[in-house]
Design a protein around this motif. Structure first.
Motif, PDB file in Angstrom:
ATOM      1  N   GLU A 106     -79.245 -88.905 -44.963  1.00  0.00           N
ATOM      2  CA  GLU A 106     -78.207 -88.298 -45.801  1.00  0.00           C
ATOM      3  C   GLU A 106     -76.815 -88.717 -45.338  1.00  0.00           C
ATOM      4  O   GLU A 106     -75.971 -89.103 -46.139  1.00  0.00           O
ATOM      5  CB  GLU A 106     -78.344 -86.777 -45.786  1.00  0.00           C
ATOM      6  N   SER A 107     -76.570 -88.662 -44.039  1.00  0.00           N
ATOM      7  CA  SER A 107     -75.277 -89.079 -43.492  1.00  0.00           C
ATOM      8  C   SER A 107     -75.062 -90.577 -43.703  1.00  0.00           C
ATOM      9  O   SER A 107     -73.974 -91.007 -44.075  1.00  0.00           O
ATOM     10  CB  SER A 107     -75.214 -88.732 -42.011  1.00  0.00           C
ATOM     11  N   CYS A 108     -76.084 -91.345 -43.481  1.00  0.00           N
ATOM     12  CA  CYS A 108     -76.012 -92.801 -43.622  1.00  0.00           C
ATOM     13  C   CYS A 108     -75.715 -93.190 -45.067  1.00  0.00           C
ATOM     14  O   CYS A 108     -74.923 -94.096 -45.325  1.00  0.00           O
ATOM     15  CB  CYS A 108     -77.318 -93.429 -43.156  1.00  0.00           C
ATOM     16  N   SER A 109     -76.331 -92.503 -46.015  1.00  0.00           N
ATOM     17  CA  SER A 109     -76.139 -92.856 -47.428  1.00  0.00           C
ATOM     18  C   SER A 109     -74.699 -92.640 -47.877  1.00  0.00           C
ATOM     19  O   SER A 109     -74.217 -93.321 -48.774  1.00  0.00           O
ATOM     20  CB  SER A 109     -77.096 -92.075 -48.322  1.00  0.00           C
ATOM     21  N   GLY A 110     -73.991 -91.711 -47.234  1.00  0.00           N
ATOM     22  CA  GLY A 110     -72.596 -91.477 -47.575  1.00  0.00           C
ATOM     23  C   GLY A 110     -71.670 -92.570 -47.066  1.00  0.00           C
ATOM     24  O   GLY A 110     -70.552 -92.718 -47.548  1.00  0.00           O
ATOM     25  N   ILE A 111     -72.132 -93.349 -46.090  1.00  0.00           N
ATOM     26  CA  ILE A 111     -71.316 -94.394 -45.477  1.00  0.00           C
ATOM     27  C   ILE A 111     -71.758 -95.791 -45.915  1.00  0.00           C
ATOM     28  O   ILE A 111     -70.945 -96.698 -46.020  1.00  0.00           O
ATOM     29  CB  ILE A 111     -71.400 -94.288 -43.937  1.00  0.00           C
ATOM     30  N   ALA A 112     -73.042 -95.964 -46.177  1.00  0.00           N
ATOM     31  CA  ALA A 112     -73.601 -97.288 -46.484  1.00  0.00           C
ATOM     32  C   ALA A 112     -72.987 -97.864 -47.759  1.00  0.00           C
ATOM     33  O   ALA A 112     -72.988 -97.208 -48.798  1.00  0.00           O
ATOM     34  CB  ALA A 112     -75.114 -97.188 -46.636  1.00  0.00           C
ATOM     35  N   PRO A 113     -72.484 -99.104 -47.691  1.00  0.00           N
ATOM     36  CA  PRO A 113     -71.949 -99.737 -48.893  1.00  0.00           C
ATOM     37  C   PRO A 113     -73.070-100.036 -49.889  1.00  0.00           C
ATOM     38  O   PRO A 113     -74.133-100.524 -49.488  1.00  0.00           O
ATOM     39  CB  PRO A 113     -71.328-101.047 -48.390  1.00  0.00           C
ATOM     40  N   PRO A 114     -72.869 -99.748 -51.166  1.00  0.00           N
ATOM     41  CA  PRO A 114     -73.905-100.032 -52.165  1.00  0.00           C
ATOM     42  C   PRO A 114     -74.372-101.485 -52.149  1.00  0.00           C
ATOM     43  O   PRO A 114     -75.553-101.754 -52.351  1.00  0.00           O
ATOM     44  CB  PRO A 114     -73.232 -99.682 -53.496  1.00  0.00           C
ATOM     45  N   ALA A 115     -73.478-102.412 -51.872  1.00  0.00           N
ATOM     46  CA  ALA A 115     -73.874-103.827 -51.836  1.00  0.00           C
ATOM     47  C   ALA A 115     -74.890-104.080 -50.727  1.00  0.00           C
ATOM     48  O   ALA A 115     -75.810-104.887 -50.889  1.00  0.00           O
ATOM     49  CB  ALA A 115     -72.648-104.714 -51.638  1.00  0.00           C
ATOM     50  N   ARG A 116     -74.763-103.393 -49.597  1.00  0.00           N
ATOM     51  CA  ARG A 116     -75.706-103.579 -48.492  1.00  0.00           C
ATOM     52  C   ARG A 116     -77.068-102.977 -48.844  1.00  0.00           C
ATOM     53  O   ARG A 116     -78.099-103.557 -48.552  1.00  0.00           O
ATOM     54  CB  ARG A 116     -75.138-102.931 -47.224  1.00  0.00           C
ATOM     55  N   LEU A 117     -77.078-101.809 -49.472  1.00  0.00           N
ATOM     56  CA  LEU A 117     -78.336-101.194 -49.903  1.00  0.00           C
ATOM     57  C   LEU A 117     -79.028-102.084 -50.933  1.00  0.00           C
ATOM     58  O   LEU A 117     -80.246-102.260 -50.901  1.00  0.00           O
ATOM     59  CB  LEU A 117     -78.088 -99.805 -50.476  1.00  0.00           C
TER      60      LEU A 117
END
Length: 127
Positions: A106-117
């Motif tokens: 949950e914390s990671c998803s708030g920081i992870a750039p959509p392009a990286r995902l």
């Protein structure tokens, strides 16, 4: 996702039009859509961008204490805060790729750039 305008006419998103008119278009060429990144009750991680869906299986923790970099948010994290996952590549999924991600999805998803995902997602879909 189809929405409706003021007069009740259907409004299609750009991705939907491309997939409808050009169904063979490579996912790399699609315009960005909403990316979902979450963990389910069985501790698997899901990365979705309609219609693509990648499920990452958790691996057993290792005894190492070396810090690592999360593949999604690119933060340096302790081994205790990370977990390794694997996912099958392509249609037959006989080959696997491995990534390290934050345990706190949950914390990671708030920081992870959509392009990286999206990059992680495409690595599992495209051989």
């Amino acid at each position: 996702m189809v929405s409706y305008g003021q007069m009740g006419e259907k409004i299609f998103e750009e991705r939907e039009l491309i997939l409808e008119l050009f169904p063979g278009t490579s996912p790399e060429l699609w315009p960005p859509g909403e990316i979902l990144y979450y963990r389910d009750q069985e501790a698997r991680v899901h990365i979705e961008e309609n219609p693509l869906h990648l499920i990452l299986e958790p691996l057993e923790p290792t005894g190492s204490t070396t810090p690592i970099v999360c593949a999604a948010c690119h933060r340096h994290i302790s081994r205790n805060a990370a977990q390794f996952f694997r996912f099958g590549v392509g249609q037959d999924a006989r080959h696997f790729r491995y990534v390290a991600l934050c345990r706190d999805t949950e914390s990671c998803s708030g920081i992870a750039p959509p392009a990286r995902l999206r990059e992680i997602l495409l690595r599992g879909i495209l051989p």
